[in-house]
Design a protein around this motif. Structure first.
Motif, PDB file in Angstrom:
ATOM      1  N   PHE A  67      10.015  -0.998   4.535  1.00  0.00           N
ATOM      2  CA  PHE A  67       9.865  -2.402   3.929  1.00  0.00           C
ATOM      3  C   PHE A  67       8.867  -3.283   4.915  1.00  0.00           C
ATOM      4  CE2 PHE A  67      11.131  -6.664   3.985  1.00  0.00           C
ATOM      5  CZ  PHE A  67      11.283  -7.159   2.576  1.00  0.00           C
ATOM      6  N   MET A  68       8.893  -3.274   6.190  1.00  0.00           N
ATOM      7  CA  MET A  68       8.033  -3.916   7.102  1.00  0.00           C
ATOM      8  C   MET A  68       6.750  -3.563   7.557  1.00  0.00           C
ATOM      9  SD  MET A  68      11.044  -5.232   9.716  1.00  0.00           S
ATOM     10  CE  MET A  68       9.990  -6.477  10.445  1.00  0.00           C
ATOM     11  N   ALA A  69       6.496  -2.212   7.115  1.00  0.00           N
ATOM     12  CA  ALA A  69       5.167  -1.733   7.363  1.00  0.00           C
ATOM     13  C   ALA A  69       4.531  -1.499   6.174  1.00  0.00           C
ATOM     14  CB  ALA A  69       5.445  -0.274   7.945  1.00  0.00           C
ATOM     15  N   SER A  70       4.936  -1.848   5.052  1.00  0.00           N
ATOM     16  CA  SER A  70       4.067  -1.881   3.673  1.00  0.00           C
ATOM     17  C   SER A  70       3.829  -0.354   3.419  1.00  0.00           C
ATOM     18  CB  SER A  70       3.104  -2.935   3.819  1.00  0.00           C
ATOM     19  OG  SER A  70       3.654  -4.026   3.910  1.00  0.00           O
ATOM     20  N   SER A  71       4.366   0.662   3.636  1.00  0.00           N
ATOM     21  CA  SER A  71       4.235   1.947   3.260  1.00  0.00           C
ATOM     22  C   SER A  71       5.364   2.945   2.778  1.00  0.00           C
ATOM     23  CB  SER A  71       3.485   2.544   4.734  1.00  0.00           C
ATOM     24  OG  SER A  71       4.662   2.702   5.677  1.00  0.00           O
ATOM     25  N   VAL A 126       1.157   0.369   0.313  1.00  0.00           N
ATOM     26  CA  VAL A 126       1.668  -0.228  -0.779  1.00  0.00           C
ATOM     27  C   VAL A 126       1.969  -1.651  -0.474  1.00  0.00           C
ATOM     28  CG1 VAL A 126       2.874   1.637  -2.036  1.00  0.00           C
ATOM     29  CG2 VAL A 126       4.060   0.125  -0.256  1.00  0.00           C
ATOM     30  N   SER A 127       2.153  -2.463  -1.456  1.00  0.00           N
ATOM     31  CA  SER A 127       2.252  -3.969  -1.283  1.00  0.00           C
ATOM     32  C   SER A 127       3.442  -4.318  -0.389  1.00  0.00           C
ATOM     33  CB  SER A 127       2.425  -4.647  -2.608  1.00  0.00           C
ATOM     34  OG  SER A 127       1.440  -4.379  -3.477  1.00  0.00           O
ATOM     35  N   GLU A 128       3.456  -5.448   0.248  1.00  0.00           N
ATOM     36  CA  GLU A 128       4.383  -5.823   1.226  1.00  0.00           C
ATOM     37  C   GLU A 128       5.779  -5.730   0.466  1.00  0.00           C
ATOM     38  OE1 GLU A 128       2.191  -9.109   4.185  1.00  0.00           O
ATOM     39  OE2 GLU A 128       2.217  -9.708   1.940  1.00  0.00           O
ATOM     40  N   GLY A 129       6.746  -5.462   1.344  1.00  0.00           N
ATOM     41  CA  GLY A 129       8.063  -5.243   1.136  1.00  0.00           C
ATOM     42  C   GLY A 129       8.275  -4.304   0.132  1.00  0.00           C
ATOM     43  N   SER A 141       9.520  -6.459  -3.145  1.00  0.00           N
ATOM     44  CA  SER A 141      10.569  -7.482  -3.482  1.00  0.00           C
ATOM     45  C   SER A 141       9.543  -8.977  -3.058  1.00  0.00           C
ATOM     46  CB  SER A 141      11.638  -7.497  -2.476  1.00  0.00           C
ATOM     47  OG  SER A 141      11.448  -7.413  -1.187  1.00  0.00           O
ATOM     48  N   LEU A 142       8.776  -8.708  -2.098  1.00  0.00           N
ATOM     49  CA  LEU A 142       7.869 -10.000  -1.652  1.00  0.00           C
ATOM     50  C   LEU A 142       6.918 -10.361  -2.612  1.00  0.00           C
ATOM     51  CD1 LEU A 142       7.444  -9.182   2.224  1.00  0.00           C
ATOM     52  CD2 LEU A 142       9.349 -10.306   0.971  1.00  0.00           C
ATOM     53  N   HIS A 143       6.393  -9.437  -3.502  1.00  0.00           N
ATOM     54  CA  HIS A 143       5.323  -9.752  -4.499  1.00  0.00           C
ATOM     55  C   HIS A 143       5.856  -9.646  -5.916  1.00  0.00           C
ATOM     56  CE1 HIS A 143       1.992 -10.153  -1.580  1.00  0.00           C
ATOM     57  NE2 HIS A 143       2.494  -9.289  -0.862  1.00  0.00           N
ATOM     58  N   GLY A 144       6.993  -9.355  -6.230  1.00  0.00           N
ATOM     59  CA  GLY A 144       7.657  -9.287  -7.346  1.00  0.00           C
ATOM     60  C   GLY A 144       6.561  -8.565  -8.309  1.00  0.00           C
ATOM     61  N   LYS A 145       6.451  -7.283  -7.769  1.00  0.00           N
ATOM     62  CA  LYS A 145       5.714  -6.234  -8.311  1.00  0.00           C
ATOM     63  C   LYS A 145       6.242  -4.870  -8.376  1.00  0.00           C
ATOM     64  CE  LYS A 145       1.493  -6.366  -6.691  1.00  0.00           C
ATOM     65  NZ  LYS A 145       0.428  -6.087  -5.723  1.00  0.00           N
ATOM     66  N   LEU A 146       6.117  -4.159  -9.436  1.00  0.00           N
ATOM     67  CA  LEU A 146       6.353  -2.513  -9.596  1.00  0.00           C
ATOM     68  C   LEU A 146       5.093  -1.762  -9.646  1.00  0.00           C
ATOM     69  CD1 LEU A 146       8.594  -0.687 -10.058  1.00  0.00           C
ATOM     70  CD2 LEU A 146       8.152  -0.604 -12.370  1.00  0.00           C
ATOM     71  N   THR A 147       4.825  -0.905  -8.638  1.00  0.00           N
ATOM     72  CA  THR A 147       3.836  -0.089  -8.381  1.00  0.00           C
ATOM     73  C   THR A 147       4.164   1.349  -8.925  1.00  0.00           C
ATOM     74  OG1 THR A 147       3.054  -1.316  -6.381  1.00  0.00           O
ATOM     75  CG2 THR A 147       2.105   0.938  -6.792  1.00  0.00           C
ATOM     76  N   LEU A 148       3.332   2.263  -9.594  1.00  0.00           N
ATOM     77  CA  LEU A 148       3.511   3.407 -10.285  1.00  0.00           C
ATOM     78  C   LEU A 148       2.477   4.220  -9.376  1.00  0.00           C
ATOM     79  CD1 LEU A 148       4.604   1.389 -12.540  1.00  0.00           C
ATOM     80  CD2 LEU A 148       4.044   3.354 -14.051  1.00  0.00           C
TER      81      LEU A 148
END
Length: 324
Positions: free
Chosen positions: A194-198, A215-218, A236-243
């Motif tokens: 979560f905190m490493a954005s990975s 990946v994106s933050e959070g 969760s910090l950007h309201g995004k789903l990454t595939l």
């Protein structure tokens, strides 16, 4: 406990109390309960304080909910009266996992720094296993008979043998290590940092590191799909789903959802993914291959996670703010 109500459908906007997928695969409702294919919805079921993780024992017709502020697991019957009974866990259990071969539950207890193992029938505590600081995620490889625990404050993953309950070893991960997903086809495991954005990648059997994916933050929740060969990452910090492709490790698509997505599950056929948006009180419904959102469903306050009962094809949503 149950009443019939007519659902409302809204494509890609905040919805009413339920919705139906365009392909008819699943009709769902919020607030910790369900909607069936006849549009019958059940009232929210109070389960305890701060319900977070949820898992389903389809054969035993039970659902298990980790109630983080009750320090307990709630057990609900999926057929008939769903009034729950409770069994004690550690302090602040967040995820819960069910191992069918042993009939055991595993909870990661964030403020006890333990994984508690429970007998799913009696509620008896089988063992408390010390792990790294602030464990907040669990993963499972049924063929290897292993449970993996993401130790958030320690930045590690602890591997536990599901049968002997012995700690098999630890894996270095990033700070904020939490949610874990497993690609059973390639025996690779993924941990959201979560905190490493990975995303930390490691070999599920040997526990050898296998790289990291930025990946994106959070990144808060990850789920792996064998049907689409995709890793889904809710940021969760950007309201995004990454595939992310499980085969290449590259990002294939990104999709906006609503505020603070923290929980996810896949439909039984793998065609759809359901994302719990804690900050919006909704569940986003997306096509699992394209990531395109088809609609959203209003649920209770602070939805934390979800799971599907494959027998009734109902979606169960935990709502931390509503206690349902």
């Amino acid at each position: 406990m149950t009443a019939d109500r007519r659902n409302r459908v809204h494509p890609a906007v905040p919805a009413g109390r339920g919705a139906t997928a365009p392909d008819g695969e699943l009709i769902i409702e919020g607030a910790a309960c369900a909607v069936d294919m006849a549009h019958r919805t059940s009232f929210p079921v109070p389960v305890g304080m701060g319900p977070e993780g949820i898992t389903v024992d389809a054969a035993g017709r039970r659902a298990f909910v980790a109630c983080s502020r009750s320090n307990a697991v709630a057990v609900l019957r999926l057929d008939g009266d769903p009034v729950p009974w409770h069994t004690a866990a550690g302090r602040e259990p967040i995820p819960v996992l069910y191992d069918q071969p042993t009939g055991r539950l595993f909870t990661a207890d964030a403020r006890s720094d333990t994984v508690t193992v429970l007998d799913a029938c009696s509620g008896r505590i089988v063992r408390r296993i010390p792990v790294g600081a602030y464990p907040a995620g669990l993963g499972y490889h049924p063929a290897l008979r292993r449970v993996y625990c993401g130790d958030t404050a320690a930045g590690t993953v602890t591997a536990i043998e599901a049968d002997s309950l012995r700690v098999a070893g630890t894996v270095p991960a990033g700070l904020g290590a939490g949610s874990i997903a497993v690609d059973t086809a390639r025996d690779l495991a993924y941990c959201a940092d979560f905190m490493a954005s990975s995303i930390t990648v490691f070999h599920a059997a040997s526990l050898r590191p296998a790289g990291r994916i930025s990946v994106s933050e959070g990144p808060c929740k990850i789920v792996a799909s064998q049907a689409t060969r995709t890793l889904y990452v809710a940021s969760s910090l950007h309201g995004k789903l990454t595939l992310i492709s499980l085969d290449s490790g590259t990002v294939t698509a990104e999709a906006p959802v609503e505020r603070a997505p923290v929980g996810m599950c896949l439909s039984p056929g793998g065609n759809r993914i359901y994302v719990c948006n804690r900050g919006a009180g909704t569940v986003s419904v997306l096509d699992a291959r394209s990531g395109r959102e088809s609609h959203r469903i209003v649920v209770g306050e602070g939805p934390g996670d979800c799971a599907i009962d494959p027998v009734t094809r109902r979606l169960l949503v935990t709502n931390a703010g509503s206690g349902t």
